[in-house]
Design a protein around this motif. Structure first.
Motif, PDB file in Angstrom:
ATOM      1  N   ALA A   1       0.835  -1.208   0.000  1.00 62.43           N
ATOM      2  CA  ALA A   1       0.000   0.000   0.000  1.00 62.43           C
ATOM      3  C   ALA A   1       0.868   1.255   0.000  1.00 62.43           C
ATOM      4  O   ALA A   1       1.824   1.351   0.769  1.00 62.43           O
ATOM      5  CB  ALA A   1      -0.911   0.014   1.217  1.00 62.43           C
ATOM      6  N   ILE A   2       0.547   2.202  -0.847  1.00 60.17           N
ATOM      7  CA  ILE A   2       1.250   3.485  -0.841  1.00 60.17           C
ATOM      8  C   ILE A   2       0.957   4.194   0.474  1.00 60.17           C
ATOM      9  O   ILE A   2      -0.195   4.352   0.867  1.00 60.17           O
ATOM     10  CB  ILE A   2       0.803   4.360  -2.035  1.00 60.17           C
ATOM     11  N   GLU A   3       2.025   4.616   1.174  1.00 60.35           N
ATOM     12  CA  GLU A   3       1.838   5.279   2.468  1.00 60.35           C
ATOM     13  C   GLU A   3       2.451   6.676   2.526  1.00 60.35           C
ATOM     14  O   GLU A   3       2.116   7.463   3.408  1.00 60.35           O
ATOM     15  CB  GLU A   3       2.415   4.429   3.599  1.00 60.35           C
ATOM     16  N   ARG A   4       3.376   6.982   1.608  1.00 60.09           N
ATOM     17  CA  ARG A   4       3.995   8.313   1.551  1.00 60.09           C
ATOM     18  C   ARG A   4       3.962   8.807   0.116  1.00 60.09           C
ATOM     19  O   ARG A   4       4.153   8.032  -0.816  1.00 60.09           O
ATOM     20  CB  ARG A   4       5.464   8.270   2.028  1.00 60.09           C
ATOM     21  N   VAL A   5       3.728  10.123  -0.069  1.00 56.83           N
ATOM     22  CA  VAL A   5       3.628  10.704  -1.403  1.00 56.83           C
ATOM     23  C   VAL A   5       4.303  12.076  -1.404  1.00 56.83           C
ATOM     24  O   VAL A   5       4.145  12.845  -0.455  1.00 56.83           O
ATOM     25  CB  VAL A   5       2.154  10.859  -1.855  1.00 56.83           C
ATOM     26  N   ARG A   6       5.037  12.371  -2.468  1.00 58.95           N
ATOM     27  CA  ARG A   6       5.606  13.697  -2.682  1.00 58.95           C
ATOM     28  C   ARG A   6       5.372  14.107  -4.137  1.00 58.95           C
ATOM     29  O   ARG A   6       5.576  13.299  -5.047  1.00 58.95           O
ATOM     30  CB  ARG A   6       7.115  13.729  -2.377  1.00 58.95           C
ATOM     31  N   ILE A   7       4.924  15.351  -4.346  1.00 54.86           N
ATOM     32  CA  ILE A   7       4.636  15.852  -5.691  1.00 54.86           C
ATOM     33  C   ILE A   7       5.426  17.133  -5.921  1.00 54.86           C
ATOM     34  O   ILE A   7       5.339  18.082  -5.131  1.00 54.86           O
ATOM     35  CB  ILE A   7       3.129  16.120  -5.883  1.00 54.86           C
ATOM     36  N   ASP A   8       6.182  17.174  -7.008  1.00 59.84           N
ATOM     37  CA  ASP A   8       6.940  18.373  -7.368  1.00 59.84           C
ATOM     38  C   ASP A   8       5.958  19.447  -7.840  1.00 59.84           C
ATOM     39  O   ASP A   8       5.191  19.212  -8.777  1.00 59.84           O
ATOM     40  CB  ASP A   8       7.937  18.052  -8.491  1.00 59.84           C
ATOM     41  N   PRO A   9       5.939  20.634  -7.201  1.00 60.47           N
ATOM     42  CA  PRO A   9       4.954  21.659  -7.551  1.00 60.47           C
ATOM     43  C   PRO A   9       5.183  22.324  -8.911  1.00 60.47           C
ATOM     44  O   PRO A   9       4.324  23.074  -9.382  1.00 60.47           O
ATOM     45  CB  PRO A   9       5.099  22.693  -6.425  1.00 60.47           C
ATOM     46  N   VAL A  10       6.324  22.055  -9.526  1.00 59.46           N
ATOM     47  CA  VAL A  10       6.625  22.640 -10.834  1.00 59.46           C
ATOM     48  C   VAL A  10       6.390  21.631 -11.959  1.00 59.46           C
ATOM     49  O   VAL A  10       5.687  21.901 -12.932  1.00 59.46           O
ATOM     50  CB  VAL A  10       8.079  23.164 -10.889  1.00 59.46           C
ATOM     51  N   THR A  11       6.970  20.437 -11.807  1.00 60.42           N
ATOM     52  CA  THR A  11       6.866  19.418 -12.860  1.00 60.42           C
ATOM     53  C   THR A  11       5.703  18.449 -12.630  1.00 60.42           C
ATOM     54  O   THR A  11       5.321  17.714 -13.536  1.00 60.42           O
ATOM     55  CB  THR A  11       8.159  18.597 -12.933  1.00 60.42           C
ATOM     56  N   TYR A  12       5.176  18.423 -11.397  1.00 59.35           N
ATOM     57  CA  TYR A  12       4.114  17.487 -10.972  1.00 59.35           C
ATOM     58  C   TYR A  12       4.597  16.028 -10.963  1.00 59.35           C
ATOM     59  O   TYR A  12       3.802  15.106 -10.908  1.00 59.35           O
ATOM     60  CB  TYR A  12       2.856  17.625 -11.844  1.00 59.35           C
ATOM     61  N   GLU A  13       5.925  15.848 -11.043  1.00 57.06           N
ATOM     62  CA  GLU A  13       6.477  14.498 -10.909  1.00 57.06           C
ATOM     63  C   GLU A  13       6.117  13.977  -9.522  1.00 57.06           C
ATOM     64  O   GLU A  13       6.230  14.682  -8.518  1.00 57.06           O
ATOM     65  CB  GLU A  13       7.995  14.528 -11.086  1.00 57.06           C
TER      66      GLU A  13
END
Length: 231
Positions: free
Chosen positions: A96-108
Protein backbone atom coordinates in the motif's frame (compact mmCIF):
# COMPACT_ATOMS: atom_id res chain seq x y z
CA UNK A 1 -21.32 -2.75 28.89
CA UNK A 2 -19.69 -5.51 30.96
CA UNK A 3 -16.33 -7.17 30.43
CA UNK A 4 -16.05 -10.82 29.44
CA UNK A 5 -13.73 -13.71 30.34
CA UNK A 6 -13.27 -17.01 28.56
CA UNK A 7 -10.75 -19.85 28.46
CA UNK A 8 -8.32 -19.50 25.57
CA UNK A 9 -9.00 -23.12 24.57
CA UNK A 10 -12.71 -22.31 24.11
CA UNK A 11 -11.93 -19.99 21.22
CA UNK A 12 -9.27 -22.19 19.63
CA UNK A 13 -6.14 -20.46 20.91
CA UNK A 14 -3.20 -22.81 21.43
CA UNK A 15 -2.19 -21.57 24.89
CA UNK A 16 -1.84 -23.32 28.26
CA UNK A 17 -5.12 -25.00 29.22
CA UNK A 18 -5.62 -22.64 32.14
CA UNK A 19 -5.09 -19.43 30.17
CA UNK A 20 -8.01 -17.04 30.39
CA UNK A 21 -8.74 -14.26 27.88
CA UNK A 22 -10.14 -11.02 29.28
CA UNK A 23 -12.16 -8.74 27.02
CA UNK A 24 -12.40 -5.15 28.19
CA UNK A 25 -15.84 -3.55 28.52
CA UNK A 26 -17.26 -1.21 25.91
CA UNK A 27 -17.75 2.37 27.10
CA UNK A 28 -20.99 2.94 25.15
CA UNK A 29 -22.56 2.30 21.77
CA UNK A 30 -19.89 2.67 19.05
CA UNK A 31 -17.26 3.43 21.72
CA UNK A 32 -15.74 0.01 22.14
CA UNK A 33 -13.22 -1.94 24.17
CA UNK A 34 -10.33 -0.56 22.10
CA UNK A 35 -11.24 2.86 23.52
CA UNK A 36 -11.19 1.35 27.02
CA UNK A 37 -7.71 -0.03 26.23
CA UNK A 38 -6.28 3.30 25.15
CA UNK A 39 -7.74 4.98 28.25
CA UNK A 40 -5.99 2.41 30.45
CA UNK A 41 -2.75 2.78 28.48
CA UNK A 42 -2.66 6.59 28.47
CA UNK A 43 -4.43 7.15 31.83
CA UNK A 44 -5.69 10.69 31.13
CA UNK A 45 -7.78 10.40 34.32
CA UNK A 46 -4.57 10.59 36.35
CA UNK A 47 -3.31 13.82 34.76
CA UNK A 48 -4.12 17.47 35.26
CA UNK A 49 -3.45 18.37 31.61
CA UNK A 50 -6.29 17.76 29.16
CA UNK A 51 -5.79 14.95 26.65
CA UNK A 52 -7.63 14.40 23.37
CA UNK A 53 -7.41 10.75 22.29
CA UNK A 54 -8.60 9.74 18.82
CA UNK A 55 -8.76 6.09 17.82
CA UNK A 56 -9.36 6.19 14.08
CA UNK A 57 -11.11 2.99 13.07
CA UNK A 58 -14.36 2.25 11.30
CA UNK A 59 -15.67 4.82 13.74
CA UNK A 60 -13.33 7.37 15.27
CA UNK A 61 -13.61 6.95 19.03
CA UNK A 62 -12.83 10.27 20.64
CA UNK A 63 -11.99 10.69 24.33
CA UNK A 64 -11.43 14.04 25.99
CA UNK A 65 -10.52 14.58 29.61
CA UNK A 66 -8.20 14.80 32.58
CA UNK A 67 -8.40 14.01 36.31
CA UNK A 68 -11.51 16.19 36.64
CA UNK A 69 -13.69 14.85 33.81
CA UNK A 70 -13.81 12.43 30.89
CA UNK A 71 -16.08 12.47 27.85
CA UNK A 72 -16.27 10.05 24.91
CA UNK A 73 -17.97 10.09 21.52
CA UNK A 74 -17.94 8.29 18.19
CA UNK A 75 -17.60 9.83 14.76
CA UNK A 76 -17.99 8.03 11.37
CA UNK A 77 -14.55 8.58 9.82
CA UNK A 78 -12.94 5.17 9.39
CA UNK A 79 -14.28 3.99 6.04
CA UNK A 80 -12.39 6.75 4.20
CA UNK A 81 -9.25 6.73 6.34
CA UNK A 82 -9.06 2.92 6.15
CA UNK A 83 -9.63 2.91 2.41
CA UNK A 84 -13.19 1.56 2.13
CA UNK A 85 -14.53 4.69 0.41
CA UNK A 86 -11.41 5.34 -1.67
CA UNK A 87 -11.21 4.00 -5.23
CA UNK A 88 -7.79 2.37 -4.75
CA UNK A 89 -8.07 2.31 -0.97
CA UNK A 90 -6.95 -0.43 1.38
CA UNK A 91 -5.65 -0.97 4.89
CA UNK A 92 -1.99 -0.31 5.67
CA UNK A 93 -0.67 -3.67 4.46
CA UNK A 94 2.48 -4.46 2.43
CA UNK A 95 2.18 -2.94 -1.03
CA UNK A 96 0.00 0.00 0.00
CA UNK A 97 1.25 3.48 -0.84
CA UNK A 98 1.84 5.28 2.47
CA UNK A 99 4.00 8.31 1.55
CA UNK A 100 3.63 10.70 -1.40
CA UNK A 101 5.61 13.70 -2.68
CA UNK A 102 4.64 15.85 -5.69
CA UNK A 103 6.94 18.37 -7.37
CA UNK A 104 4.95 21.66 -7.55
CA UNK A 105 6.62 22.64 -10.83
CA UNK A 106 6.87 19.42 -12.86
CA UNK A 107 4.11 17.49 -10.97
CA UNK A 108 6.48 14.50 -10.91
CA UNK A 109 5.18 12.15 -8.22
CA UNK A 110 7.20 9.81 -6.03
CA UNK A 111 5.90 7.52 -3.31
CA UNK A 112 6.83 4.74 -0.92
CA UNK A 113 4.87 1.64 0.03
CA UNK A 114 4.34 -0.30 3.24
CA UNK A 115 7.10 -2.90 3.52
CA UNK A 116 9.84 -0.84 1.86
CA UNK A 117 11.89 2.15 3.01
CA UNK A 118 12.74 3.16 -0.56
CA UNK A 119 11.02 5.87 -2.59
CA UNK A 120 9.74 5.00 -6.07
CA UNK A 121 12.48 7.01 -7.80
CA UNK A 122 15.17 4.81 -6.22
CA UNK A 123 16.79 2.46 -8.78
CA UNK A 124 16.27 -0.50 -6.41
CA UNK A 125 12.60 0.23 -5.71
CA UNK A 126 11.10 -2.17 -8.27
CA UNK A 127 13.33 -5.03 -7.13
CA UNK A 128 12.43 -4.45 -3.49
CA UNK A 129 8.66 -4.52 -4.06
CA UNK A 130 8.58 -7.55 -6.39
CA UNK A 131 6.87 -9.69 -3.75
CA UNK A 132 4.13 -7.19 -2.89
CA UNK A 133 3.77 -4.94 -5.92
CA UNK A 134 1.75 -1.74 -5.57
CA UNK A 135 -1.66 -2.83 -4.33
CA UNK A 136 -3.41 0.45 -3.46
CA UNK A 137 -3.21 3.39 -1.09
CA UNK A 138 -3.82 3.41 2.68
CA UNK A 139 -5.19 6.16 4.92
CA UNK A 140 -1.92 7.96 5.62
CA UNK A 141 -1.12 7.69 1.90
CA UNK A 142 -4.36 9.30 0.73
CA UNK A 143 -3.95 12.12 3.26
CA UNK A 144 -0.39 12.81 2.11
CA UNK A 145 -1.46 12.58 -1.55
CA UNK A 146 -4.25 15.12 -1.07
CA UNK A 147 -2.00 17.40 0.98
CA UNK A 148 0.71 17.31 -1.69
CA UNK A 149 -1.88 17.87 -4.45
CA UNK A 150 -3.11 20.97 -2.63
CA UNK A 151 0.42 22.33 -2.09
CA UNK A 152 1.20 21.76 -5.78
CA UNK A 153 -1.96 23.58 -6.90
CA UNK A 154 -3.55 20.42 -8.30
CA UNK A 155 -6.41 20.76 -5.80
CA UNK A 156 -8.17 24.09 -5.33
CA UNK A 157 -9.16 25.45 -1.91
CA UNK A 158 -12.67 23.95 -2.26
CA UNK A 159 -11.22 20.48 -2.85
CA UNK A 160 -11.88 20.30 -6.60
CA UNK A 161 -9.14 19.06 -8.94
CA UNK A 162 -7.84 21.86 -11.16
CA UNK A 163 -8.78 20.77 -14.69
CA UNK A 164 -6.76 23.61 -16.24
CA UNK A 165 -3.63 21.57 -15.48
CA UNK A 166 -4.49 18.85 -17.99
CA UNK A 167 -2.63 20.96 -20.57
CA UNK A 168 0.45 21.10 -18.34
CA UNK A 169 0.72 17.49 -17.17
CA UNK A 170 -0.48 14.09 -18.33
CA UNK A 171 -1.15 13.20 -14.70
CA UNK A 172 -4.33 15.32 -14.63
CA UNK A 173 -7.04 13.84 -16.86
CA UNK A 174 -10.73 14.48 -17.46
CA UNK A 175 -13.08 12.03 -15.79
CA UNK A 176 -16.65 12.69 -16.88
CA UNK A 177 -17.67 16.02 -15.36
CA UNK A 178 -14.66 16.12 -13.04
CA UNK A 179 -10.94 15.31 -13.16
CA UNK A 180 -8.56 12.71 -11.76
CA UNK A 181 -4.86 12.64 -10.83
CA UNK A 182 -2.55 9.70 -11.42
CA UNK A 183 -0.16 8.76 -8.62
CA UNK A 184 0.96 5.71 -10.60
CA UNK A 185 -0.67 3.44 -13.19
CA UNK A 186 -2.92 1.55 -10.81
CA UNK A 187 -3.46 4.20 -8.11
CA UNK A 188 -5.50 7.18 -9.26
CA UNK A 189 -7.04 9.90 -7.08
CA UNK A 190 -10.57 10.70 -8.23
CA UNK A 191 -12.68 13.69 -7.25
CA UNK A 192 -14.93 11.43 -5.15
CA UNK A 193 -11.87 10.24 -3.18
CA UNK A 194 -11.14 13.82 -2.16
CA UNK A 195 -14.78 14.38 -1.19
CA UNK A 196 -14.73 11.24 0.98
CA UNK A 197 -11.69 12.52 2.89
CA UNK A 198 -13.28 15.95 3.27
CA UNK A 199 -16.39 14.35 4.79
CA UNK A 200 -14.32 12.15 7.12
CA UNK A 201 -12.25 15.11 8.26
CA UNK A 202 -15.40 17.16 8.86
CA UNK A 203 -16.98 14.35 10.90
CA UNK A 204 -13.85 13.97 13.02
CA UNK A 205 -13.55 17.72 13.50
CA UNK A 206 -17.21 18.01 14.51
CA UNK A 207 -16.81 15.14 16.97
CA UNK A 208 -13.97 16.57 19.02
CA UNK A 209 -15.22 20.17 18.75
CA UNK A 210 -18.58 19.08 20.21
CA UNK A 211 -16.80 17.30 23.07
CA UNK A 212 -14.72 20.42 23.75
CA UNK A 213 -17.86 22.56 23.70
CA UNK A 214 -19.60 20.16 26.10
CA UNK A 215 -16.58 20.24 28.45
CA UNK A 216 -16.29 24.03 28.06
CA UNK A 217 -12.59 23.85 27.12
CA UNK A 218 -10.97 25.87 24.33
CA UNK A 219 -7.65 24.01 24.06
CA UNK A 220 -6.03 20.67 24.82
CA UNK A 221 -2.52 19.90 26.04
CA UNK A 222 -1.96 16.61 24.24
CA UNK A 223 -3.40 14.90 21.17
CA UNK A 224 -2.95 11.13 20.81
CA UNK A 225 -3.76 9.16 17.65
CA UNK A 226 -4.40 5.48 18.38
CA UNK A 227 -5.27 2.36 16.40
CA UNK A 228 -3.68 0.99 13.22
CA UNK A 229 -4.18 4.27 11.42
CA UNK A 230 -2.68 6.21 14.31
CA UNK A 231 0.42 4.02 14.37
Amino acid sequence: ESSYQILATEIGLNFHDGTRIYFLPCIAGHVGADASSVVLAEAPYKKKKISLIIDVGTNAEIILGNNDFMLAASSPTGPAFEGAQISAGQRAAPGAIERVRIDPVTYETIFSVVGSNLWSNNKNFQDEIKKTGITGICGSGIIEAIGEMFLAGIIKSDGSINGDLQNSTKKVKKDGRTYKFEICKNVIIYQNDIRAIQLAKAALNAGFKLLMKKAKVTDVNKVILAGAFGS
